[in-house]
Design an enzyme around this catalytic site. Structure first.
Site, short mmCIF file in Angstrom:
data_model
loop_
_atom_site.label_atom_id
_atom_site.label_comp_id
_atom_site.label_asym_id
_atom_site.label_seq_id
_atom_site.Cartn_x
_atom_site.Cartn_y
_atom_site.Cartn_z
N ASP A 104 49.90 46.18 39.14
CA ASP A 104 50.38 44.82 39.40
C ASP A 104 51.66 44.89 40.22
O ASP A 104 52.64 45.50 39.81
CB ASP A 104 50.66 44.10 38.08
N ASP A 141 41.06 39.29 34.95
CA ASP A 141 42.38 39.88 34.72
C ASP A 141 43.25 38.97 33.87
O ASP A 141 43.60 37.87 34.29
CB ASP A 141 43.05 40.11 36.09
C1 DX5 Z 1 49.16 39.20 35.10
C2 DX5 Z 1 48.63 40.51 35.58
C3 DX5 Z 1 47.65 41.16 34.66
C4 DX5 Z 1 48.19 41.39 33.28
C5 DX5 Z 1 47.23 42.08 32.38
O1 DX5 Z 1 49.96 38.67 36.09
O2 DX5 Z 1 48.00 40.36 36.81
O3 DX5 Z 1 47.17 42.35 35.23
O4 DX5 Z 1 49.37 42.10 33.31
O5 DX5 Z 1 47.84 42.27 31.16
P1 DX5 Z 1 47.25 41.68 29.81
O6 DX5 Z 1 45.94 42.36 29.60
O7 DX5 Z 1 48.29 42.07 28.81
O8 DX5 Z 1 47.13 40.20 29.96
ZN ZN Z 2 46.79 42.01 37.59
#
Ligand code: DX5
Ligand code: ZN
Length: 209
Positions: free
Chosen positions: A31, A171
């Site tokens: 990310d 996601d």
């Molecule tokens: C949110 C991100 C995701 C997120 C996933 O902005 O794009 O990739 O961090 O993390 P979890 O699974 O904890 O929601």
């Molecule tokens: Zn993400």
């Protein structure tokens, strides 16, 4: 179904990546946030460029940034399988697609919870992946937004109708409880569920089953 592990929000990235490297997870979801497209800001490329020192897994890069085009050149130097960008950016989507494909990298378009899923339809023939955001972009550990499920079904139908092979990924907010609703998704991104668990492999195996 493939699993892409996000390390967003962990306190020790190197250690997390080393631990993920010895699991059978398919991808590392990177990310990237610029403090403009979303409020948060992640580490600069000079830091993320060391990711391959800790893991041999291929990377699934999620650019939550206003101007991703210049970043494509940077991330293309890493072991990258996918680069995904959002629709409401400064660069032209067609330029991003062209640049990624020039490097042999698969390209995805990320759809925010407030976006209509049909906004990605004009690109389905040209892209490799639709990344459906099931939380507002910006933070790990948020709750899964249930309306994402109908978006997954709709886009899968459209892809099938057109006879395409475009992949669908989801996601945000995926847990051991709600993953059962996501069996049709090609790539599941999971952050906190994996990184907050004591045994990464056990959690990844449970997510798959
Ligand atoms: C949110 C991100 C995701 C997120 C996933 O902005 O794009 O990739 O961090 O993390 P979890 O699974 O904890 O929601
Ligand atoms: Zn993400």
């Amino acid at each position: 179904m493939k699993i892409s592990a996000s390390f967003l929000g962990v306190s020790n990235i190197a250690q997390t990546l080393r631990k993920l490297n010895v699991t059978d997870v398919d991808y590392i979801h990177v990310d990237v946030m610029d403090g403009k497209y979303v409020q948060n800001k992640t580490l600069p490329f000079s830091e993320y460029s060391t990711i391959p020192n800790y893991t041999r897994k291929r990377l699934d890069v999620h650019l939550m940034v206003k101007s991703p085009l210049k970043m494509v050149d940077d991330y293309a130097t890493l072991n990258v399988a996918f680069i995904s960008v959002h629709l409401d950016i400064k660069d032209k989507i067609d330029d991003i697609i062209e640049r990624c494909h020039l490097y042999g990298i698969k390209v995805g378009i990320a759809i925010n919870p407030k976006d209509d899923i049909s906004s990605v339809y004009p690109y389905l023939e040209k892209i490799d992946l639709v990344l459906i955001m099931s939380v507002e972009p910006g933070l790990p550990g948020q709750e899964f937004i249930k309306t994402s499920l109908s978006k997954i079904n709709m886009v899968k139908e459209e892809i099938k109708k057109r006879g395409l092979k475009t992949l669908v990924s989801v996601d945000g907010g995926v847990t051991l409880d709600n993953v059962k609703y996501l069996r049709d998704v090609d790539i599941i991104v999971s952050g906190s569920t994996i990184t907050k668990s004591p045994d990464f492999q056990e959690t990844i195996t449970k997510l798959r089953s």
